[in-house]
Enzyme design. Structure first.
Site, PDB file in Angstrom:
ATOM      1  CG  HIS A 104      -1.228   0.069  -1.677  1.00  0.00           C
ATOM      2  ND1 HIS A 104      -0.509   1.026  -1.013  1.00  0.00           N
ATOM      3  CD2 HIS A 104      -0.416  -0.426  -2.647  1.00  0.00           C
ATOM      4  CE1 HIS A 104       0.705   1.106  -1.548  1.00  0.00           C
ATOM      5  NE2 HIS A 104       0.782   0.236  -2.543  1.00  0.00           N
ATOM      6  CG  HIS A 116       3.487   0.155  -4.919  1.00  0.00           C
ATOM      7  ND1 HIS A 116       3.328  -0.305  -3.644  1.00  0.00           N
ATOM      8  CD2 HIS A 116       4.364  -0.707  -5.514  1.00  0.00           C
ATOM      9  CE1 HIS A 116       4.054  -1.396  -3.465  1.00  0.00           C
ATOM     10  NE2 HIS A 116       4.712  -1.656  -4.590  1.00  0.00           N
ATOM     11  CB  CYS A 165      -0.250   4.409  -2.065  1.00  0.00           C
ATOM     12  SG  CYS A 165      -1.831   4.287  -1.195  1.00  0.00           S
TER      13      CYS A 165
END
Length: 175
Positions: free
Chosen positions: A128, A140, A77
C-alpha cells in the site's frame, strides 16, 4: 496558511462549498467515529507545497477505492499516488505500488517531507502507498474509506510500515 485558505476557497466556490477546509483522517481498519481535523502544518512547509497537496486532497477526497481503478468513480492506492505526483509536480510514477517503492531514493521517517511516498505491507504480498503530508499524516486511497487521511502513528499503519521514498529531488517538492 492564508494562501492555503485562499486556494481552498477558490477550489470550493465552483462546487458551492461542497468541500470544506477540514479533512476526516482515516484510522486504519478501525470503524470508530472519526474526528474532523483542520489541514494545518507545523514547521516550515512552503505554501506552494501545502497548496498542491491540499488541492490534490480536495479533488480526490472520498473517492471510493477500487482495485485497478484510476478515476473519480474508483481509484486504487498506486493510481492515486500517480495522479497526485503528476498533477502536483509533473512526475511520472510506475503503475504498481511495488514498482513505486523502488523509485526515487529511500528516506528515513525522521527525514520525511510533505510529498514523499510512504509504503506499507498490509498482508503478505500486498503493498500500500500514500503521500506524506507532514505532521504524522498521509493521504491515500483507503480500501475501507476511499481517499482519506491517516496518521503514521496509528497502530494499524505503524505495524505495517515498510519504507518511504523521495521521488526526484527535494526541489521537486518545492517547485
Amino acid at each position: 496558511m492564508k494562501t492555503l485558505i485562499k486556494a481552498l476557497i477558490i477550489i470550493c466556490l465552483p462546487v458551492k462549498f461542497a468541500c470544506a477546509f477540514e479533512f476526516v483522517p482515516a484510522t486504519g481498519h478501525h470503524h470508530t467515529p472519526l474526528k474532523t481535523e483542520h489541514i494545518a502544518y507545523s514547521g516550515s512547509v512552503p505554501d506552494n507545497v501545502k497548496n498542491k497537496l491540499a488541492t490534490a486532497y480536495v479533488a480526490w477526497r472520498g473517492t471510493h477505492y477500487r482495485w485497478g481503478g484510476d478515476s473519480h468513480s474508483g481509484i486504487d492506492c498506486s493510481a492515486f499516488t500517480r495522479r497526485v505526483m503528476m498533477s502536483a509536480w509533473h512526475l511520472q510514477l510506475p503503475r504498481t505500488t511495488l514498482e513505486q517503492s523502488r523509485t526515487g531514493r529511500h528516506v528515513s521517517t525522521r527525514e520525511l517531507q510533505p510529498g514523499d511516498l510512504v509504503f506499507f505491507i498490509t498482508k503478505p504480498g500486498v503493498h500500500h502507498v500514500g503521500v506524506y503530508l507532514g505532521d504524522d499524516r498521509f493521504m491515500h486511497a483507503s480500501v475501507s474509506q476511499g481517499v482519506a487521511i491517516s496518521h503514521l502513528s496509528d497502530p494499524y499503519w505503524q505495524t505495517r510500515y515498510m519504507t518511504a521514498r523521495r521521488i526526484g529531488t527535494s526541489q521537486n517538492h518545492y517547485a
